[in-house]
Design an enzyme around this catalytic site. Structure first.
Site, PDB file in Angstrom:
ATOM      1  CG  ASN A  84     -14.877 -52.469  29.000  1.00 29.74           C
ATOM      2  OD1 ASN A  84     -14.767 -52.923  29.204  1.00 29.74           O
ATOM      3  ND2 ASN A  84     -13.532 -52.052  28.612  1.00 29.74           N
ATOM      4  CG  PHE A  85     -19.884 -55.404  32.577  1.00 28.19           C
ATOM      5  CD1 PHE A  85     -20.669 -53.654  32.284  1.00 28.19           C
ATOM      6  CD2 PHE A  85     -20.723 -56.387  32.415  1.00 28.19           C
ATOM      7  CE1 PHE A  85     -22.188 -53.645  32.473  1.00 28.19           C
ATOM      8  CE2 PHE A  85     -22.394 -55.729  33.010  1.00 28.19           C
ATOM      9  CZ  PHE A  85     -22.382 -54.554  33.051  1.00 28.19           C
ATOM     10  CE  LYS A  86     -11.723 -50.834  32.106  1.00 30.01           C
ATOM     11  NZ  LYS A  86     -10.877 -50.740  32.120  1.00 30.01           N
ATOM     12  CG  HIS A 143      -9.138 -51.626  26.956  1.00 24.39           C
ATOM     13  ND1 HIS A 143      -9.032 -52.247  27.849  1.00 24.39           N
ATOM     14  CD2 HIS A 143     -10.618 -50.976  26.533  1.00 24.39           C
ATOM     15  CE1 HIS A 143      -9.236 -50.547  28.859  1.00 24.39           C
ATOM     16  NE2 HIS A 143     -10.286 -49.959  28.057  1.00 24.39           N
ATOM     17  CD  GLU A 201      -8.093 -52.151  31.485  1.00 21.15           C
ATOM     18  OE1 GLU A 201      -8.173 -52.768  31.407  1.00 21.15           O
ATOM     19  OE2 GLU A 201      -8.308 -51.091  32.118  1.00 21.15           O
ATOM     20  CD  GLU A 232     -11.066 -46.596  26.170  1.00 20.09           C
ATOM     21  OE1 GLU A 232     -12.090 -46.155  27.235  1.00 20.09           O
ATOM     22  OE2 GLU A 232     -10.851 -47.615  25.765  1.00 20.09           O
ATOM     23  N   GLY A 266      -9.273 -45.422  34.220  1.00 19.40           N
ATOM     24  CA  GLY A 266      -9.407 -46.202  35.970  1.00 19.40           C
ATOM     25  C   GLY A 266      -8.704 -45.558  36.937  1.00 19.40           C
ATOM     26  CB  SER A 281     -11.607 -40.894  34.602  1.00 16.94           C
ATOM     27  OG  SER A 281     -10.623 -42.094  35.272  1.00 16.94           O
TER      28      SER A 281
HETATM   29  P1  PGA Z   1     -12.633 -46.034  33.163  1.00 18.03           P
HETATM   30  O1  PGA Z   1     -12.533 -46.799  32.031  1.00 18.03           O
HETATM   31  O2  PGA Z   1     -14.426 -45.484  32.697  1.00 18.03           O
HETATM   32  O3  PGA Z   1     -13.020 -46.930  34.199  1.00 18.03           O
HETATM   33  O4  PGA Z   1     -12.174 -45.147  33.400  1.00 18.03           O
HETATM   34  C1  PGA Z   1     -12.680 -46.974  30.881  1.00 18.03           C
HETATM   35  C2  PGA Z   1     -12.234 -48.518  29.428  1.00 18.03           C
HETATM   36  O5  PGA Z   1     -11.371 -48.222  30.061  1.00 18.03           O
HETATM   37  O6  PGA Z   1     -13.246 -48.394  29.093  1.00 18.03           O
END
Ligand code: PGA
Length: 229
Positions: A6-8, A88, A90, A157, A163, A193
């Site tokens: 997931n590049f976000k 997600h 976010e 998650e 993150g 992570s």
């Molecule tokens: P992360 O993000 O690996 O940077 O913790 C995972 C995600 O949000 O899918």
């Protein structure tokens, strides 16, 4: 195993193409049979000739129309994109998507036959209340969701692990995935992570069918090292 990147809001159109070309050549030369997904930002969506499934991080529940800033089915169909991330944290926390919006999105893209990676996860204050509170919180994120949809992959998650560099512990992942398995017969990914240093440990946990990776996926060589771990 399933490995999803997931590049976000990272990578551009140019660097996404370079990434996909580089990861593809590593996968082709490395003879691995893992299932690999990449979710670039919307501006980098394109047609790629690659042993990788490219999906969208988000889309609106419409073919097209007056939805400023959104993309719909027309923009995805142009590149044959049939895979989407929904729920997600976010999008829930930063972009204000309620469970109702998330469920509507799920139903729409299910109807369109998309493969859906459906994300759920609890905040730290819930985790601190113990396993029972976590399971109740996660179950509420199935409200309005067809958990038997055959093209769904679930991604657990924990928000506090995303993150932050701090992954959930093996025990936390094991007990949560075990509880989810009681409801979900589809693959269950762990995210938060995941990185080269902990990937072996994570994918060897019972009921973990793969990982959804943010930060550690941004470099193709790094992500490839996770895929071949
Ligand atoms: P992360 O993000 O690996 O940077 O913790 C995972 C995600 O949000 O899918």
């Amino acid at each position: 195993m399933i490995f999803a990147a997931n590049f976000k809001t990272n990578h551009t159109r140019v660097t996404t193409r370079e990434y996909i070309e580089s990861l593809s050549s590593m996968l082709e030369n490395g003879d691995t049979d893992q299932e690999v997904f990449v979710f670039p930002p919307s501006t980098a969506l394109d047609s790629f000739d690659a042993p990788i499934v490219v999906g969208t991080q988000n889309a609106y529940t419409a073919q097209n129309g007056a939805f400023t800033g959104e993309i719909g089915l027309d923009q995805l169909d142009e590149f044959g994109i049939k895979t989407i991330l929904i729920g997600h944290s976010e999008r829930r926390e930063v972009l204000g998507e309620t469970q109702e919006i998330v469920a509507k999105k799920f139903a729409f893209f299910k109807e369109q036959g998309f493969k859906i990676i459906y994300c759920i996860g609890e905040p730290l204050e819930i985790r601190e209340q113990g396993d029972q509170a976590v399971v109740e919180y996660l179950m509420a994120q199935f409200d309005g969701i067809d958990t038997e949809y055959e093209d769904m992959i679930l991604a657990y998650e924990p928000i506090w692990a995303i993150g932050t560099g701090r992954s959930a512990t093996v025990e936390e992942i094991a007990s949560t995935h075990k509880a989810l398995r009681a409801t979900i017969s589809r693959p269950i990914l762990y995210g938060g992570s995941a990185k080269p240093a902990n990937i072996k440990e994570i994918i060897s946990i019972d009921n973990v069918d793969g990982v959804l990776v943010g930060s550690a996926s941004l470099d193709a060589t790094n992500f490839y090292s996770m895929i071949t771990s």
